[in-house]
Design a protein around this motif. Structure first.
Motif, PDB file in Angstrom:
ATOM      1  N   ILE A  58       1.032  -7.447   3.799  1.00 14.87           N
ATOM      2  CA  ILE A  58       1.658  -7.788   2.350  1.00 14.87           C
ATOM      3  C   ILE A  58       2.933  -7.051   2.235  1.00 14.87           C
ATOM      4  N   MET A  59       2.888  -5.756   1.991  1.00 16.91           N
ATOM      5  CA  MET A  59       3.647  -4.888   1.440  1.00 16.91           C
ATOM      6  C   MET A  59       4.776  -4.509   2.660  1.00 16.91           C
ATOM      7  N   MET A  60       5.962  -4.984   2.576  1.00 17.62           N
ATOM      8  CA  MET A  60       6.882  -4.715   3.507  1.00 17.62           C
ATOM      9  C   MET A  60       8.383  -4.956   2.899  1.00 17.62           C
ATOM     10  N   PRO A  61       9.271  -4.010   3.235  1.00 19.10           N
ATOM     11  CA  PRO A  61      10.600  -4.118   2.790  1.00 19.10           C
ATOM     12  C   PRO A  61      11.215  -5.551   3.341  1.00 19.10           C
ATOM     13  N   GLY A  62      12.260  -6.226   2.531  1.00 18.83           N
ATOM     14  CA  GLY A  62      12.574  -7.393   2.890  1.00 18.83           C
ATOM     15  C   GLY A  62      11.823  -8.447   2.476  1.00 18.83           C
ATOM     16  N   ILE A  63      11.556  -9.400   2.881  1.00 19.13           N
ATOM     17  CA  ILE A  63      10.657 -10.559   2.590  1.00 19.13           C
ATOM     18  C   ILE A  63       9.264  -9.823   2.756  1.00 19.13           C
ATOM     19  N   ASP A  64       8.302 -10.006   1.638  1.00 21.10           N
ATOM     20  CA  ASP A  64       6.881  -9.388   1.866  1.00 21.10           C
ATOM     21  C   ASP A  64       5.985 -10.565   2.541  1.00 21.10           C
ATOM     22  N   GLY A  65       4.693 -10.025   2.973  1.00 17.97           N
ATOM     23  CA  GLY A  65       3.806 -10.981   3.668  1.00 17.97           C
ATOM     24  C   GLY A  65       3.770 -12.318   2.925  1.00 17.97           C
ATOM     25  N   PHE A  66       3.714 -12.305   1.627  1.00 11.24           N
ATOM     26  CA  PHE A  66       3.353 -13.571   0.884  1.00 11.24           C
ATOM     27  C   PHE A  66       4.577 -14.675   1.284  1.00 11.24           C
ATOM     28  N   GLU A  67       5.857 -14.094   1.326  1.00 13.82           N
ATOM     29  CA  GLU A  67       6.992 -14.969   1.383  1.00 13.82           C
ATOM     30  C   GLU A  67       6.880 -15.339   2.757  1.00 13.82           C
ATOM     31  N   THR A  68       6.674 -14.315   3.700  1.00 12.65           N
ATOM     32  CA  THR A  68       6.684 -14.588   5.280  1.00 12.65           C
ATOM     33  C   THR A  68       5.739 -15.896   5.236  1.00 12.65           C
ATOM     34  N   CYS A  69       4.482 -15.788   4.730  1.00 10.82           N
ATOM     35  CA  CYS A  69       3.527 -16.772   5.238  1.00 10.82           C
ATOM     36  C   CYS A  69       3.949 -18.003   4.547  1.00 10.82           C
ATOM     37  N   TYR A  70       4.575 -17.853   3.343  1.00 10.58           N
ATOM     38  CA  TYR A  70       4.877 -19.370   2.571  1.00 10.58           C
ATOM     39  C   TYR A  70       5.956 -19.876   3.572  1.00 10.58           C
ATOM     40  N   ARG A  71       6.884 -19.351   4.200  1.00 11.38           N
ATOM     41  CA  ARG A  71       7.848 -19.749   4.945  1.00 11.38           C
ATOM     42  C   ARG A  71       7.209 -20.404   6.602  1.00 11.38           C
ATOM     43  N   LEU A  72       6.437 -19.607   6.943  1.00  8.47           N
ATOM     44  CA  LEU A  72       5.806 -20.058   7.982  1.00  8.47           C
ATOM     45  C   LEU A  72       4.946 -21.447   7.796  1.00  8.47           C
ATOM     46  N   LYS A  73       4.198 -21.397   6.422  1.00  8.31           N
ATOM     47  CA  LYS A  73       3.396 -22.764   6.171  1.00  8.31           C
ATOM     48  C   LYS A  73       4.316 -23.939   6.181  1.00  8.31           C
ATOM     49  N   GLN A  74       5.530 -23.765   5.526  1.00  4.96           N
ATOM     50  CA  GLN A  74       6.320 -24.673   5.344  1.00  4.96           C
ATOM     51  C   GLN A  74       7.090 -25.544   6.669  1.00  4.96           C
ATOM     52  N   PHE A  85      -4.433 -11.885   6.449  1.00  2.73           N
ATOM     53  CA  PHE A  85      -3.554 -10.958   5.599  1.00  2.73           C
ATOM     54  C   PHE A  85      -4.132  -9.523   5.787  1.00  2.73           C
ATOM     55  N   MET A  86      -3.395  -8.441   5.807  1.00  2.00           N
ATOM     56  CA  MET A  86      -3.917  -7.199   5.799  1.00  2.00           C
ATOM     57  C   MET A  86      -3.719  -6.366   4.348  1.00  2.00           C
ATOM     58  N   THR A  87      -4.741  -6.148   3.678  1.00  2.69           N
ATOM     59  CA  THR A  87      -4.439  -5.818   2.236  1.00  2.69           C
ATOM     60  C   THR A  87      -5.432  -4.429   1.908  1.00  2.69           C
ATOM     61  N   ALA A  88      -5.150  -3.700   0.879  1.00  4.81           N
ATOM     62  CA  ALA A  88      -5.993  -2.906   0.602  1.00  4.81           C
ATOM     63  C   ALA A  88      -7.210  -3.222  -0.004  1.00  4.81           C
ATOM     64  N   LEU A  89      -8.090  -2.605   0.067  1.00  2.00           N
ATOM     65  CA  LEU A  89      -9.438  -2.711  -0.246  1.00  2.00           C
ATOM     66  C   LEU A  89      -9.670  -3.483  -1.811  1.00  2.00           C
ATOM     67  N   SER A  90      -8.884  -2.709  -2.663  1.00  2.00           N
ATOM     68  CA  SER A  90      -9.294  -3.222  -3.997  1.00  2.00           C
ATOM     69  C   SER A  90      -8.284  -4.492  -4.535  1.00  2.00           C
ATOM     70  N   ASP A  91      -7.376  -4.749  -3.362  1.00  2.00           N
ATOM     71  CA  ASP A  91      -6.417  -5.836  -4.093  1.00  2.00           C
ATOM     72  C   ASP A  91      -7.135  -7.379  -4.069  1.00  2.00           C
ATOM     73  N   THR A  92      -7.741  -7.513  -5.290  1.00  2.00           N
ATOM     74  CA  THR A  92      -8.564  -9.072  -5.083  1.00  2.00           C
ATOM     75  C   THR A  92      -7.403  -9.933  -5.484  1.00  2.00           C
ATOM     76  N   VAL A  93      -6.443  -9.792  -6.422  1.00  2.00           N
ATOM     77  CA  VAL A  93      -5.538 -10.558  -6.492  1.00  2.00           C
ATOM     78  C   VAL A  93      -4.525 -11.252  -5.264  1.00  2.00           C
ATOM     79  N   ASP A  94      -4.222 -10.068  -4.604  1.00  2.00           N
ATOM     80  CA  ASP A  94      -3.487 -10.377  -3.208  1.00  2.00           C
ATOM     81  C   ASP A  94      -4.276 -11.137  -2.501  1.00  2.00           C
ATOM     82  N   LYS A  95      -5.672 -10.716  -2.198  1.00  2.00           N
ATOM     83  CA  LYS A  95      -6.526 -11.604  -1.335  1.00  2.00           C
ATOM     84  C   LYS A  95      -6.568 -13.058  -1.713  1.00  2.00           C
ATOM     85  N   VAL A  96      -6.613 -13.443  -3.212  1.00  2.00           N
ATOM     86  CA  VAL A  96      -6.544 -14.658  -3.540  1.00  2.00           C
ATOM     87  C   VAL A  96      -5.383 -15.445  -3.449  1.00  2.00           C
TER      88      VAL A  96
END
Ligand SMILES: Nc1ncnc2c1ncn2[C@@H]1O[C@H](COP(=O)(O)OP(=O)(O)OP(=O)(O)O)[C@@H](O)[C@H]1O
Ligand SMILES: [Mg+2]
Length: 477
Positions: A58-74, A85-96
């Motif tokens: 998820i966290m990357m310089p430039g476009i993040d994982g969400f944006e990348t995923c969004y573009r791929l799905k478009q 997705f690869m995310t930190a254990l506690s990041d429930t919001v990110d998972k959703v």
């Protein structure tokens, strides 16, 4: 289905350690592995070498994982590639958020190798199954389309065949109808030909002797007249006859003979004249085989037909005679097939006589004075109309529609063939370009109306338009 060994996994992460750990674990598990360190490079890479699964940080310089995923799905070409997705254990919001963007799963950092492998394996399998299913669906769709095309072709073929069968059936029905008409005409023509021949034969045989008698009667009466005058002269000059002469005069009843002889001669003359007229009518009627159009007096045809039917018009025991009323107009001579026209008059008049006889037989009080009315007139100066009406029982409405059908008869078997009206209709409409109509109110008799053009030549507007099926009023010059 593809085997796990051939599946390509793309790991997108900007942390070299993560890339290393995951690459190794996946390579060891038999996957092919590609890596990308940013969202942009991952999208580029995916376009020219699409992986079977993407592990996306998820966290990357430039476009993040969400944006990348969004573009791929478009992008329709990449939208079906499963993303984990690869995310930190506690990041429930990110998972959703990741899942709502279209990711199929997530793995938590720090990575549990077995869990990563298990999840990757499951989703790769799912992906392979999906691909196989999609392929099958595609094939199925193709098959369905092909089948639909084949069915449509078959339907078209069936329709064509049905159409052809219909057309053939119609042609056969037409041919049958023509054949029936021809047969009908032949039967009637033959009937009439036989009658015509008989009539013509009789007329011919009687004609000479009757003419001989009729012509000589003139001389017989002249000679007789002379002899009578001579006798009178004798009686005047020699009033005292010898007893022998006187006895003979008494014996032959000379006085009565002198009175009666001229009367006998004149009634003989009337009789032979009548026979001559009958022969003329018979000859006129038997013109049936005249195949050419002739200019004729239609009244003559009607008269000769009435002459032939005379016997049927006479009174019978317990039944009055059928009276014929004629209202003849001032008709010009008409171009027509005289024999055929006589055939029509014969059919219509015979039917009228049949109808009146039937009424008299079954409902004597209904027709106390049976009659036939014949009316002729010129219509709009280019056609003649002949109406023949009777005061019989008339024709019920449901029967009126069928009287011109060949073989339609209401008469008992052996009495009527049902051909008369259909032949007459044909003669009037097809041969003379006219019309034959029937008007009847049940209980009030029937009327047949014949209408034909006066002139039958090609230049005549009436005939020309009638040939085209229209009724015109123009007159032939
Ligand atoms: N003047 C009429 N009055 C009542 N019915 C009539 C008259 N003219 C025709 N019809 C009806 O039309 C039918 C058909 O007539 P059509 O002349 O064709 O045949 P048909 O007289 O029965 O037989 P045929 O072939 O011997 O003439 C008759 O059977 C009769 O029912
Ligand atoms: Mg008839």
């Amino acid at each position: 289905m593809q085997t796990p060994e051939t599946n390509l996994i793309l790991i997108v992460d900007d942390t070299p350690t993560n890339l290393e750990v995951l690459s190794e674990a996946l390579t060891d598990a038999g996957f092919e592995v590609a890596v990308a360190t940013s969202g942009e490079s991952a999208i580029e890479q995916i376009e020219y070498d699409p992986p079977d699964l993407i592990l996306l940080d998820i966290m990357m310089p430039g476009i993040d994982g969400f944006e990348t995923c969004y573009r791929l799905k478009q992008n329709p070409q990449t939208k079906d590639i499963p993303v984990i997705f690869m995310t930190a254990l506690s990041d429930t919001v990110d998972k959703v958020k990741g899942l709502s963007l279209g990711a199929v799963d997530y793995i938590t950092k720090p990575f549990q190798q077995a869990e990563v492998l298990a999840r990757v394996q499951i989703h790769v399998n799912l992906r392979n199954l999906n691909l196989a299913l999609a392929e099958k669906n595609l094939r199925l769709e193709q098959e369905i389309t092909e089948r639909a095309i084949a069915e449509a072709a078959l339907q078209q073929l069936t329709q064509d065949l049905e159409q052809r069968v219909l057309e053939r059936t119609q042609k056969l029905a037409d041919a049958l109808c023509t054949l029936e008409k021809a047969q009908v005409q032949m039967v009637q023509s033959e009937k009439l030909a036989t009658l015509g021949q008989l009539v013509a034969g009789i007329a011919h045989e009687i004609n000479n002797p009757v003419n001989f008698i009729h012509a000589n009667l003139y001389y017989v009466s002249r000679y007789t007249q002379n002899l009578l005058e001579l006798l009178k002269l004798y009686q005047n000059q020699l009033p005292n006859a010898t007893p022998e002469i006187q006895a003979k005069a008494e014996d032959i009843d000379l006085q009565y003979l002198l009175e009666d002889l001229p009367k006998i001669l004149s009634s003989m003359e009337i009789g032979t004249k009548r026979i001559c007229e009958i022969i003329k009518s018979l000859r006129s009627f038997s013109r049936h085989d005249e195949a050419e159009v002739k200019v004729v007096d239609v009244h003559e045809g009607i008269e000769s037909t009435l002459m032939i039917l005379k016997r049927h018009l006479e009174a019978k025991p317990g039944q009055p005679k059928i009276q014929v009323f004629k209202e003849y107009g001032n008709l010009p001579k008409v171009e027509c097939y005289p024999g055929k026209m006589n055939q029509v008059f014969m059919n219509v008049l015979s039917n009228a006589i049949d109808a009146l006889t039937e009424a008299m037989d079954n409902y004597p009080s209904y027709v106390p004075s049976p009659m036939i009315r014949i009316t002729t007139e010129v219509r709009e100066s280019d056609r003649i109309v002949i109406k023949i009406a009777d005061n019989g029982l008339g024709i019920p409405e449901n029967i009126q529609k069928r009287i011109f059908d060949p073989f339609f008869t209401t008469k008992p078997a052996g009495k009527g063939t049902g051909l008369g009206m259909s032949i007459s209709h044909q003669i009037i409409t097809e041969l003379h370009y006219g019309s034959l109509q029937c008007i009847s109110q049940p209980g009030k008799g029937a009327e047949f109306i014949v209408e034909i053009p006066i002139c039958d030549c090609e230049q005549c507007d009436f005939v020309r338009s009638a040939k085209k099926g229209a009724i015109a009023t123009a007159m032939c010059k």
